[in-house]
Design a protein around this motif. Structure first.
Motif, mmCIF file in Angstrom:
data_model
loop_
_atom_site.group_PDB
_atom_site.id
_atom_site.type_symbol
_atom_site.label_atom_id
_atom_site.label_comp_id
_atom_site.label_asym_id
_atom_site.label_seq_id
_atom_site.Cartn_x
_atom_site.Cartn_y
_atom_site.Cartn_z
ATOM 1 N N ASP A 52 -33.258 -11.791 -34.734
ATOM 2 C CA ASP A 52 -32.427 -11.159 -35.865
ATOM 3 C C ASP A 52 -32.166 -9.784 -35.375
ATOM 4 O O ASP A 52 -31.380 -9.088 -36.254
ATOM 5 N N LEU A 53 -32.993 -9.023 -34.674
ATOM 6 C CA LEU A 53 -32.922 -7.606 -34.270
ATOM 7 C C LEU A 53 -31.956 -7.331 -33.233
ATOM 8 O O LEU A 53 -31.933 -6.054 -32.748
ATOM 9 N N GLY A 54 -31.510 -8.248 -32.601
ATOM 10 C CA GLY A 54 -30.609 -7.933 -31.357
ATOM 11 C C GLY A 54 -31.267 -7.680 -30.065
ATOM 12 O O GLY A 54 -30.876 -7.300 -29.320
ATOM 13 N N ARG A 55 -32.516 -8.080 -29.856
ATOM 14 C CA ARG A 55 -33.119 -8.121 -28.775
ATOM 15 C C ARG A 55 -33.226 -9.372 -27.978
ATOM 16 O O ARG A 55 -32.919 -10.350 -28.426
ATOM 17 N N LEU A 56 -33.156 -9.082 -26.393
ATOM 18 C CA LEU A 56 -32.913 -10.226 -25.662
ATOM 19 C C LEU A 56 -34.031 -10.732 -25.101
ATOM 20 O O LEU A 56 -34.955 -9.827 -24.671
ATOM 21 N N TYR A 57 -34.253 -12.047 -24.911
ATOM 22 C CA TYR A 57 -35.554 -12.489 -24.318
ATOM 23 C C TYR A 57 -35.007 -13.681 -23.487
ATOM 24 O O TYR A 57 -34.065 -14.349 -23.677
ATOM 25 N N ASN A 58 -36.066 -14.075 -22.442
ATOM 26 C CA ASN A 58 -36.123 -15.354 -21.888
ATOM 27 C C ASN A 58 -36.549 -16.389 -22.699
ATOM 28 O O ASN A 58 -37.687 -16.249 -23.519
ATOM 29 N N LEU A 169 -22.567 -11.378 -37.834
ATOM 30 C CA LEU A 169 -22.768 -10.615 -36.773
ATOM 31 C C LEU A 169 -24.091 -9.636 -36.679
ATOM 32 O O LEU A 169 -24.443 -8.967 -37.315
ATOM 33 N N VAL A 170 -24.653 -9.826 -35.321
ATOM 34 C CA VAL A 170 -25.712 -9.043 -35.019
ATOM 35 C C VAL A 170 -25.702 -8.122 -33.859
ATOM 36 O O VAL A 170 -25.108 -8.750 -32.777
ATOM 37 N N VAL A 171 -25.725 -6.998 -33.818
ATOM 38 C CA VAL A 171 -25.536 -5.991 -32.790
ATOM 39 C C VAL A 171 -26.505 -6.104 -31.927
ATOM 40 O O VAL A 171 -27.767 -6.163 -32.132
ATOM 41 N N LEU A 172 -26.324 -6.296 -30.319
ATOM 42 C CA LEU A 172 -27.372 -6.389 -29.468
ATOM 43 C C LEU A 172 -27.701 -4.971 -28.931
ATOM 44 O O LEU A 172 -27.037 -4.127 -28.573
ATOM 45 N N ASN A 173 -29.073 -4.899 -28.727
ATOM 46 C CA ASN A 173 -29.888 -3.766 -28.418
ATOM 47 C C ASN A 173 -29.106 -2.369 -28.897
ATOM 48 O O ASN A 173 -28.520 -1.321 -28.288
ATOM 49 N N GLY A 174 -29.271 -2.296 -30.314
ATOM 50 C CA GLY A 174 -28.336 -1.331 -31.006
ATOM 51 C C GLY A 174 -29.425 0.045 -31.210
ATOM 52 O O GLY A 174 -30.538 0.148 -30.713
ATOM 53 N N THR A 175 -28.982 0.717 -31.836
ATOM 54 C CA THR A 175 -29.815 2.088 -32.121
ATOM 55 C C THR A 175 -30.854 1.822 -33.153
ATOM 56 O O THR A 175 -30.994 0.924 -33.699
ATOM 57 N N LYS A 176 -31.779 2.732 -33.279
ATOM 58 C CA LYS A 176 -32.768 2.741 -34.520
ATOM 59 C C LYS A 176 -32.263 2.498 -35.853
ATOM 60 O O LYS A 176 -32.826 1.772 -36.705
ATOM 61 N N GLU A 177 -31.237 3.190 -36.112
ATOM 62 C CA GLU A 177 -30.600 2.997 -37.624
ATOM 63 C C GLU A 177 -30.000 1.596 -37.482
ATOM 64 O O GLU A 177 -30.188 0.866 -38.770
ATOM 65 N N LEU A 182 -30.716 -4.258 -39.661
ATOM 66 C CA LEU A 182 -30.705 -5.523 -39.397
ATOM 67 C C LEU A 182 -32.163 -6.069 -39.961
ATOM 68 O O LEU A 182 -32.183 -7.444 -40.445
ATOM 69 N N ARG A 183 -33.203 -5.269 -39.744
ATOM 70 C CA ARG A 183 -34.514 -5.749 -40.378
ATOM 71 C C ARG A 183 -34.369 -5.904 -41.715
ATOM 72 O O ARG A 183 -35.123 -6.905 -42.328
ATOM 73 N N LYS A 184 -33.859 -5.078 -42.553
ATOM 74 C CA LYS A 184 -33.716 -5.201 -43.834
ATOM 75 C C LYS A 184 -32.729 -6.613 -44.450
ATOM 76 O O LYS A 184 -33.383 -7.067 -45.109
ATOM 77 N N ARG A 185 -32.012 -6.780 -43.521
ATOM 78 C CA ARG A 185 -31.057 -8.041 -43.715
ATOM 79 C C ARG A 185 -31.729 -9.247 -43.414
ATOM 80 O O ARG A 185 -31.939 -10.184 -44.027
#
Length: 314
Positions: A52-58, A169-177, A182-185
């Motif tokens: 949900d925070l937009g980070r990529l994983y295997n 919509l979730v931004v992939l590898n976004g900025t800190k803001e 995304l964390r609040k959402r």
């Protein structure tokens, strides 16, 4: 010591100033985010998932983490918000036709573009290498560039045709803001899910309680009916004992009809019965066998004046 033989030292060699802050190479940072797993630091390979925070994983590394959370891993703080397999979404990525693989330049005599991405946007064709902003849909997992979503404004996925909202919509590898928003959402979404579960559990408990109360009320009403019917039967039996034989009052209802039917049957049976002494077709010898015959009755001279129930005389 030193500084002889015609050597001329410079100022920075003699005076120690503050250390310079080491800057991270932007190209290396982008490659680490878009080409390597955020948990295992291995190269991304299909199937690729995102949180949900937009980070990529295997997907394999996430499953291994969920199966054994006690094992030591390099970047465990990057997956602390992942509680289960439902918190990740498998991405539907579009391959880049210009991507030739990592081992295409084994000899080193060919120019290798370090910014070439493995995947591209299916609408615009921009490469997913970190220089362009990319988003994915939580409904279907399809990945698009921000430019494509702005140019073609629609609420239907460009790739699979499923509907979506702006909240999906979730931004992939976004900025800190962007990560903080995304964390609040994500926290708000989980809080809503908890309230829905609690409401469903309460709604499931209420019919059980109502059925239990109804069952108790039914048992109480049955007990009251049984006690009332027993008291009514006892009163009827005492009343019938005072009445002459084969006589019952007519009562409305099923109980009264049964009593009247029994009385009618007994009266019919009494009317049909006759004593043997009144039967003219029977002989006197046959009639004398019974105690109702005149020969079996005693006269006044034969009867005694007194009767002792417990005689002690001999």
């Amino acid at each position: 010591m030193g500084c002889d033989g015609g050597t001329i030292p410079k100022r920075h060699e003699l005076v120690k100033g503050p250390k310079k802050v080491e800057k991270v190479d932007k190209n290396a940072e982008l490659a680490a985010k878009w080409k390597y797993c955020a948990l295992s630091q291995e190269k991304l390979r299909r199937p690729i998932v995102a949180c949900d925070l937009g980070r990529l994983y295997n997907k394999d590394s996430i499953i291994e983490y969920l199966l054994d959370k006690t094992a030591e891993r390099p970047n465990v703080e990057a997956v602390t918000h992942i509680r289960g397999i439902k918190d990740i979404k498998e991405l539907n990525l579009t391959d880049n036709p210009e991507w030739k693989g990592e081992r295409s330049n084994t000899k080193g005599d060919i120019y290798e573009d370090m910014h070439c991405g493995m995947f591209i946007c299916p609408v615009v064709g921009t490469e997913m290498n970190g220089k362009h902003r990319f988003c994915y849909l939580q409904t279907c997992g399809c990945v698009f560039s921000d430019r494509a979503l702005k140019e073609v404004k629609t609420e239907i996925c460009h790739k699979c045709g499923d509907g979506f909202k702006v909240e999906d919509l979730v931004v992939l590898n976004g900025t800190k803001e962007e990560v903080e928003t995304l964390r609040k959402r994500m926290e708000e979404k989980r809080a809503k899910a908890k309230t829905k579960k609690s409401k469903k559990s309460k709604a499931a408990e209420t019919p059980l309680v109502s059925t239990a109360l109804e069952a108790k009320e039914d048992t109480q009403t049955q007990e009251v009916e049984l006690t009332g019917s027993s008291e009514q039967n006892a009163g009827e039996s005492s009343h019938s004992a005072l009445l002459p034989p084969f006589h019952h009052p007519a009562v409305d209802g099923p109980s009264g009809s049964s009593i009247s039917a029994q009385g009618s049957k007994s009266s019919l049976s009494s009317n049909t019965k006759r004593s043997y002494q009144e039967m003219t077709e029977k002989s006197e010898v046959f009639k004398s066998l019974f105690t109702t015959h005149s020969s079996a009755k005693r006269t006044k001279d034969q009867t005694s004046n007194w009767v002792t129930h417990t005689p002690y005389h001999f």
